[in-house]
Design a protein around this motif. Sequence first.
Motif, PDB file in Angstrom:
ATOM      1  N   TYR A   1      -4.256  -0.363 -16.608  1.00  0.00           N
ATOM      2  CA  TYR A   1      -4.656   0.010 -15.262  1.00  0.00           C
ATOM      3  C   TYR A   1      -6.141   0.339 -15.304  1.00  0.00           C
ATOM      4  CZ  TYR A   1       0.229   0.669 -13.713  1.00  0.00           C
ATOM      5  OH  TYR A   1       1.551   0.482 -13.358  1.00  0.00           O
TER       6      TYR A   1
ATOM      7  N   SER B   1       0.837  -6.239 -16.991  1.00  0.00           N
ATOM      8  CA  SER B   1       1.934  -5.705 -17.794  1.00  0.00           C
ATOM      9  C   SER B   1       2.289  -6.714 -18.880  1.00  0.00           C
ATOM     10  CB  SER B   1       3.152  -5.397 -16.916  1.00  0.00           C
ATOM     11  OG  SER B   1       3.598  -6.571 -16.257  1.00  0.00           O
TER      12      SER B   1
ATOM     13  N   ARG C   1      14.070   9.198  -6.872  1.00  0.00           N
ATOM     14  CA  ARG C   1      14.605   7.920  -6.421  1.00  0.00           C
ATOM     15  C   ARG C   1      15.151   8.102  -5.006  1.00  0.00           C
ATOM     16  NH1 ARG C   1      17.610   4.807 -11.384  1.00  0.00           N
ATOM     17  NH2 ARG C   1      16.212   5.455 -13.069  1.00  0.00           N
TER      18      ARG C   1
ATOM     19  N   LEU D   1      12.189  -0.632  -9.679  1.00  0.00           N
ATOM     20  CA  LEU D   1      12.677  -0.474 -11.039  1.00  0.00           C
ATOM     21  C   LEU D   1      13.098  -1.802 -11.647  1.00  0.00           C
ATOM     22  CD1 LEU D   1      14.645   2.871 -10.712  1.00  0.00           C
ATOM     23  CD2 LEU D   1      12.455   2.467 -11.853  1.00  0.00           C
ATOM     24  N   GLN D   2      12.882  -2.875 -10.928  1.00  0.00           N
ATOM     25  CA  GLN D   2      13.130  -4.203 -11.453  1.00  0.00           C
ATOM     26  C   GLN D   2      11.814  -4.782 -11.970  1.00  0.00           C
ATOM     27  OE1 GLN D   2      16.215  -5.549 -11.554  1.00  0.00           O
ATOM     28  NE2 GLN D   2      16.988  -3.656 -10.656  1.00  0.00           N
ATOM     29  N   GLY D   3      11.924  -5.746 -12.861  1.00  0.00           N
ATOM     30  CA  GLY D   3      10.733  -6.471 -13.291  1.00  0.00           C
ATOM     31  C   GLY D   3       9.739  -5.608 -14.035  1.00  0.00           C
ATOM     32  N   ALA D   4       8.482  -5.844 -13.775  1.00  0.00           N
ATOM     33  CA  ALA D   4       7.413  -5.201 -14.534  1.00  0.00           C
ATOM     34  C   ALA D   4       7.253  -3.720 -14.208  1.00  0.00           C
ATOM     35  CB  ALA D   4       6.085  -5.917 -14.292  1.00  0.00           C
ATOM     36  N   GLN D   5       7.815  -3.252 -13.102  1.00  0.00           N
ATOM     37  CA  GLN D   5       7.717  -1.845 -12.694  1.00  0.00           C
ATOM     38  C   GLN D   5       6.270  -1.398 -12.556  1.00  0.00           C
ATOM     39  OE1 GLN D   5      10.257   0.957 -14.732  1.00  0.00           O
ATOM     40  NE2 GLN D   5      11.808  -0.593 -15.131  1.00  0.00           N
ATOM     41  N   LYS D   6       5.424  -2.245 -12.014  1.00  0.00           N
ATOM     42  CA  LYS D   6       4.047  -1.833 -11.830  1.00  0.00           C
ATOM     43  C   LYS D   6       3.981  -0.756 -10.756  1.00  0.00           C
ATOM     44  CE  LYS D   6       2.878  -5.257  -8.331  1.00  0.00           C
ATOM     45  NZ  LYS D   6       2.055  -6.439  -7.979  1.00  0.00           N
ATOM     46  N   LEU D   7       3.143   0.225 -11.003  1.00  0.00           N
ATOM     47  CA  LEU D   7       2.970   1.328 -10.057  1.00  0.00           C
ATOM     48  C   LEU D   7       1.874   0.991  -9.054  1.00  0.00           C
ATOM     49  CD1 LEU D   7       3.093   4.371 -12.493  1.00  0.00           C
ATOM     50  CD2 LEU D   7       4.791   3.809 -10.762  1.00  0.00           C
TER      51      LEU D   7
ATOM     52  N   GLN E   1       0.808  -1.219   0.000  1.00  0.00           N
ATOM     53  CA  GLN E   1       0.000   0.000   0.000  1.00  0.00           C
ATOM     54  C   GLN E   1       0.839   1.266   0.000  1.00  0.00           C
ATOM     55  OE1 GLN E   1      -2.827   0.202   3.166  1.00  0.00           O
ATOM     56  NE2 GLN E   1      -4.233  -1.220   2.221  1.00  0.00           N
TER      57      GLN E   1
ATOM     58  N   PHE F   1      -3.278  -1.305 -10.836  1.00  0.00           N
ATOM     59  CA  PHE F   1      -2.583  -2.085 -11.857  1.00  0.00           C
ATOM     60  C   PHE F   1      -3.381  -3.343 -12.202  1.00  0.00           C
ATOM     61  CE2 PHE F   1       0.882  -4.106 -14.024  1.00  0.00           C
ATOM     62  CZ  PHE F   1       0.906  -5.432 -13.604  1.00  0.00           C
TER      63      PHE F   1
ATOM     64  N   PHE G   1      -0.475   3.001  -6.615  1.00  0.00           N
ATOM     65  CA  PHE G   1      -0.911   4.379  -6.467  1.00  0.00           C
ATOM     66  C   PHE G   1      -1.502   4.640  -5.085  1.00  0.00           C
ATOM     67  CE2 PHE G   1      -0.713   6.522 -10.582  1.00  0.00           C
ATOM     68  CZ  PHE G   1      -0.478   5.468 -11.446  1.00  0.00           C
TER      69      PHE G   1
ATOM     70  N   TYR H   1      11.327   3.856  -6.619  1.00  0.00           N
ATOM     71  CA  TYR H   1      10.948   4.886  -7.579  1.00  0.00           C
ATOM     72  C   TYR H   1       9.625   5.461  -7.117  1.00  0.00           C
ATOM     73  CZ  TYR H   1       9.307   6.926 -11.986  1.00  0.00           C
ATOM     74  OH  TYR H   1       8.822   7.766 -12.946  1.00  0.00           O
TER      75      TYR H   1
END
Lengths: 113, 114
Positions: free
Chosen positions: B35, B48, A51, A95-101, A3, B45, A103, A32
């Motif tokens: 999203y 991806s 960062r 910043l690794q992998g899929a970089q899902k955000l 979260q 999300f 929110f 990030y």
Amino acid sequence: QQQVKQSPQSLIVQKGGISIINCAYENTAFDYFPWYQQFPGKGPALLIAIRPDVSEKKEGRFTISFNKSAKQFSLHIMDSQPGDSATYFCAASTLQGAQKLVFGQGTRLTINP
Amino acid sequence: EPEVTQTPSHQVTQMGQEVILRCVPISNHLYFYWYRQILGQKVEFLVSFYNNEISEKSEIFDDQFSVERPDGSNFTLKIRSTKLEDSAMYFCASRWYSYDEKLFFGSGTQLSVL
């Protein structure tokens, strides 16, 4: 643990004032931290990002302050203008992998003229 | 500035019907995302996509959802049998390369399931 908590939900600031929005995160793997601005009927647009290797980043009237030990970051809008009225979302990702955000809940900012 | 384009901007469908939401990512981008944002809530999300396969998906992205890149320019999200709770704004997003942080969002498709 994924979260991101954002406050306040809404904010009213007078023109020329400073708008401050706060976010806190739990996952220490996040490296990030962007802020997005969203106008009605539009998608989120990247405003500024940081960062964790720096404590502050400034771009024009927008500044991110970052406190790694407290796991908190905030957006400061200096000299707030009516055109800044929008919904602001903080987010976090790795910043690794899929970089899902991930929110935050969003803050509806209103700047009164 | 280049844009992510989404069509349609609004889609109304009956519960149980299939819908396809379409996106044209920025032309040289390699990573694609969907999203969604339920009214008044945060952006969440869904999935991806990279190198013609799903790289990560959320718990929301169940068997009713699928994504496809049918050609070199389009990226689609299909919902096979829509539910009332699928009503939301769906955003497509893209970014250029692996360590490029900047994610570009489209303007979204507002899906209303009746």
